[in-house]
Write an enzyme that holds these catalytic residues in place. Structure first.
Site: not given
Ligand code: NAP
Length: 283
Positions: A50, A94, A117
């Site tokens: 990422k 994460q 997200d």
């Protein structure tokens, strides 16, 4: 006729070029803060991927690496300071987190405007409503880009989604409904899954189990999105479906790897840019 491959890798590349072009015109640098707790090797690989993705399109990514045994309050304080930090446009925790940490509470403490997200109830709700300000969950958003950018007609078609998780199945069903498909959402308690799959003109499989949907059930000409990812003993990556049979029946389908996976990563970049712009009232 050979089926069309819905190439997520190539499409991601195109979208990343578009994002970079737009980011280069901005007077600020969009910033993504990533929180990584512990030293799970798979999570570390995802996070460095990422960071690399961000760097390539001109997004600043800041990694907060925390020890596995950290107290939940300390993580919450970090999220709170990132929420308040005007330099930070997006926050990503994460997952999975170590088991002593409550994922729902911590993810839920992210400011909805920075929830890149798209996991928060507010963004899920806005997604369901078809509100353009939603930060949509990345995988469903990637599925829709794969369909629309490949000019797959959606309106009026029978769409069947297998899997009802909040990160994939349910929001995919919502987005397909908003795009005027007639959607059936299947799950582990669905009776006679085959009868539903057989009706699908667009089939999205996100069951996380191989063999739940038999590719021979797929109607000839269907468009198939295989969200599943599995690593075989040989080390090879594969999806939920048997792609040999699938290729004989579908008119278009996503490969695994190289289908939905790269699109999910690219949609995170798109959401970070969107969050950065909307915080500054740029349309
Ligand atoms: P999940 O949370 O485990 O959800 C799986 C869903 O499949 C559940 O709703 C479950 O039903 C349903 N299901 C399980 N067995 C079934 C059966 N026999 N018949 C019908 N439905 C069944 O998984 P997820 O997070 O949505 O992920 C699904 C897959 O996509 C995984 O392989 C994951 O690795 C992959 N994934 C890929 C990406 C990507 O970027 N490519 C992103 C996210 C996830 P119940 O609700 O009734 O239990």
């Amino acid at each position: 006729m050979a089926p069309k491959i819905l190439d997520g890798k190539a499409l991601s590349k195109t979208i990343r070029i578009e994002l970079k072009k737009e980011i280069d015109t901005l007077t600020f640098v969009p910033t993504l803060a990533v929180i990584l707790v512990g030293d799970d090797p798979a999570s570390a690989v995802y996070v460095s991927g990422k960071e690399r993705d961000c760097h390539k399109v001109g997004i600043n990514s800041i990694l907060h690496r925390l020890p596995a045994g950290i107290h939940e309050d300390t993580v919450r304080q970090l999220v709170s300071s990132l929420n308040d930090d005007p330099q930070v446009d997006g926050i990503l925790i994460q997952l999975p987190l170590p088991s002593h940490l409550d994922e729902d509470t911590l993810v839920g403490s992210i400011l909805p405007q920075k929830d890149v997200d798209g996991f928060l109830a507010v963004n899920q709700g806005l997604t369901l409503m078809g509100n353009p300000h939603a930060l949509q969950p990345c995988t469903p958003m990637g599925v829709m880009e794969l369909l629309t950018r490949n000019q797959i007609p959606i309106a009026g078609r029978e769409a069947v989604v297998v899997g009802r998780s909040m990160t994939v199945g349910k929001p995919v069903a919502a987005l397909l409904t908003n795009a005027n498909a007639t959607v059936t959402l299947c799950h582990s308690r669905t009776r006679n899954l085959q009868s539903h799959v057989e009706r699908a003109e667009i089939l999205v499989v996100a069951a996380g189990k191989r063999g739940v949907v038999d590719s021979s059930w797929i109607q000839p000409g269907a468009v198939v999105i295989d969200v599943g990812i599995h690593r075989l003993e040989s080390g090879e990556l594969t999806g939920d479906l048997d792609h040999t049979t699938l290729a004989d029946r579908a008119s278009a389908f996503t490969p695994v790897p190289g289908g939905v996976g790269p699109m999910t990563r690219t949609m995170l970049l798109k959401n970070t840019l969107k969050a950065a712009k909307s915080r500054r009232n740029i349309l």
